[in-house]
Write a protein that holds these residues in place. Structure first.
Motif, PDB file in Angstrom:
ATOM      1  N   ALA A  59       0.831  -1.211   0.000  1.00 25.42           N
ATOM      2  CA  ALA A  59       0.000   0.000   0.000  1.00 25.42           C
ATOM      3  C   ALA A  59       0.866   1.262   0.000  1.00 25.42           C
ATOM      4  O   ALA A  59       0.556   2.241  -0.658  1.00 25.42           O
ATOM      5  CB  ALA A  59      -0.929  -0.008   1.216  1.00 25.42           C
ATOM      6  N   GLU A  99      -1.214   4.432  -1.466  1.00 27.16           N
ATOM      7  CA  GLU A  99      -2.553   4.354  -0.886  1.00 27.16           C
ATOM      8  C   GLU A  99      -2.681   5.205   0.373  1.00 27.16           C
ATOM      9  O   GLU A  99      -3.784   5.476   0.838  1.00 27.16           O
ATOM     10  CB  GLU A  99      -2.922   2.902  -0.570  1.00 27.16           C
ATOM     11  N   ARG A 146      -8.056   2.603   0.230  1.00 23.84           N
ATOM     12  CA  ARG A 146      -7.876   1.329  -0.479  1.00 23.84           C
ATOM     13  C   ARG A 146      -8.245   1.484  -1.953  1.00 23.84           C
ATOM     14  O   ARG A 146      -8.977   2.402  -2.318  1.00 23.84           O
ATOM     15  CB  ARG A 146      -8.752   0.233   0.163  1.00 23.84           C
ATOM     16  N   PRO A 147      -7.747   0.548  -2.795  1.00 24.38           N
ATOM     17  CA  PRO A 147      -8.066   0.637  -4.233  1.00 24.38           C
ATOM     18  C   PRO A 147      -9.574   0.693  -4.498  1.00 24.38           C
ATOM     19  O   PRO A 147     -10.005   1.303  -5.459  1.00 24.38           O
ATOM     20  CB  PRO A 147      -7.452  -0.646  -4.793  1.00 24.38           C
TER      21      PRO A 147
END
Ligand code: C2E
Ligand code: MG
Ligand code: MG
Ligand code: MG
Length: 280
Positions: free
Chosen positions: A34, A39, A66-67
């Motif tokens: 991350a 992120e 988060r994605p």
């Protein structure tokens, strides 16, 4: 009947624990990637002077996005990152983002305010950790006066001697140093006696809960005490205008809270405040 209820609540409790553990494992497995995937995002929240209504500073607060766009707040991941040691990397990453931002403001000839970053208790176990900060500061050529480090009061109890040394080093580097979450830990008054901080951040617990006459007197005394020690006061977590007015009467220096703004992405902060720092 009672027993049945007990059993069911126990099942429920186990589920809660299981979900929490799964989430922790997920976070632990993905934290390193991350960081590489950007992120983690640094948000800024303004600090407002009660003397003139100007935005006189900002605090950097990290978010994990988060994605799938889910946002995770620090209270959920910082304890885990402290346990694993990953917080050291993350704090340095946040500091680098802050230096990058300050460098951009300087290059663009914009109105510049100091930015504070939070320092995890973990750093105190490493003797030379401040060298890493210095290196990043020098890489971005940031004057020390724009940097402030926040140390939470709850670390002090365990590490008073170490902390004293760290504060001296921070001052030698020319940074300002604030005691975060003041009044929520154990040793408030002893801290003030032993640790020469520049700024006191009065914990938001004093403003979140129902305000009482007794509580107000305590806040007033803390501000007075800080004043005697020539320490600036910041009231954290202030949500209402009447609170702001009251703090002004109490001669508190700075307010940080939703009453003015929530923490926001750096680009939003820039468009909202940088050339127009006046809030009220
Ligand atoms: P903190 O340093 O005491 O930061 C202030 C917290 O109060 C922030 O929560 C902020 O969003 C929240 N806050 C500000 N104004 C108000 C208000 O008016 N009402 C309420 N209810 N809350 C308000 P956040 O961003 O969730 O951060 C929580 C804690 O996580 C921080 O507390 C700090 O201890 C830690 N943290 C955040 N970013 C970092 C970081 O980069 N490194 C480290 N080590 N810790 C961090
Ligand atoms: Mg803080
Ligand atoms: Mg705080
Ligand atoms: Mg805190």
């Amino acid at each position: 009947e009672k027993e049945k209820h007990f059993l069911w609540s126990n099942v429920f409790y186990n589920d809660v624990i299981r979900v929490k553990m799964r989430k922790e494992k997920e976070m632990k497995d993905s934290m390193e990637s991350a960081l590489n995937n950007d992120e983690f995002s640094v948000y800024l929240q303004p600090k407002v002077s009660l003397e003139n209504g100007n935005v006189v500073g900002a605090e950097a607060l990290v978010r994990w996005i988060r994605p799938n766009k889910e946002m995770i707040y620090p209270d959920e991941f910082i304890p885990l990152f402290e346990k694993t040691g990953f917080i050291i990397k993350l704090d340095l990453y946040v500091f680098e983002k802050v230096c990058q931002t300050l460098r951009k403001w300087i290059d663009e000839n914009r109105y510049i305010i100091p930015i504070s970053v939070n320092l995890s208790r973990n750093h105190l176990h490493f003797k030379d950790f401040l060298k890493e900060y210095k290196k990043i500061q020098e890489q971005y050529r940031i004057p020390s006066e724009y940097i402030e480090l926040e140390i939470t009061e709850t670390v002090v109890f365990e590490n008073l001697q170490i902390l004293k040394g760290v504060i001296d080093e921070i001052h030698a580097m020319g940074y300002r140093c604030s005691m975060d979450d003041f009044g929520s830990g154990y040793s408030s008054l002893n801290v003030l006696k032993e640790i020469p901080v520049d700024i006191l951040k009065i914990d938001r617990i004093f403003f979140n809960c129902e305000q009482t006459d007794r509580g107000d007197k305590i806040i007033q005394s803390v501000i007075g005490l800080a004043k005697k020690l020539t320490i600036d006061t910041v009231a954290e977590g202030v949500e209402t205008i009447p609170q702001v007015e009251q703090l002004k009467e109490m001669a508190c220096d700075i307010v940080q809270g939703y009453v003015f703004d929530k923490p926001m992405p750096i680009s939003d902060f820039e468009s909202k405040y940088k050339d127009n720092p006046k809030l009220f």
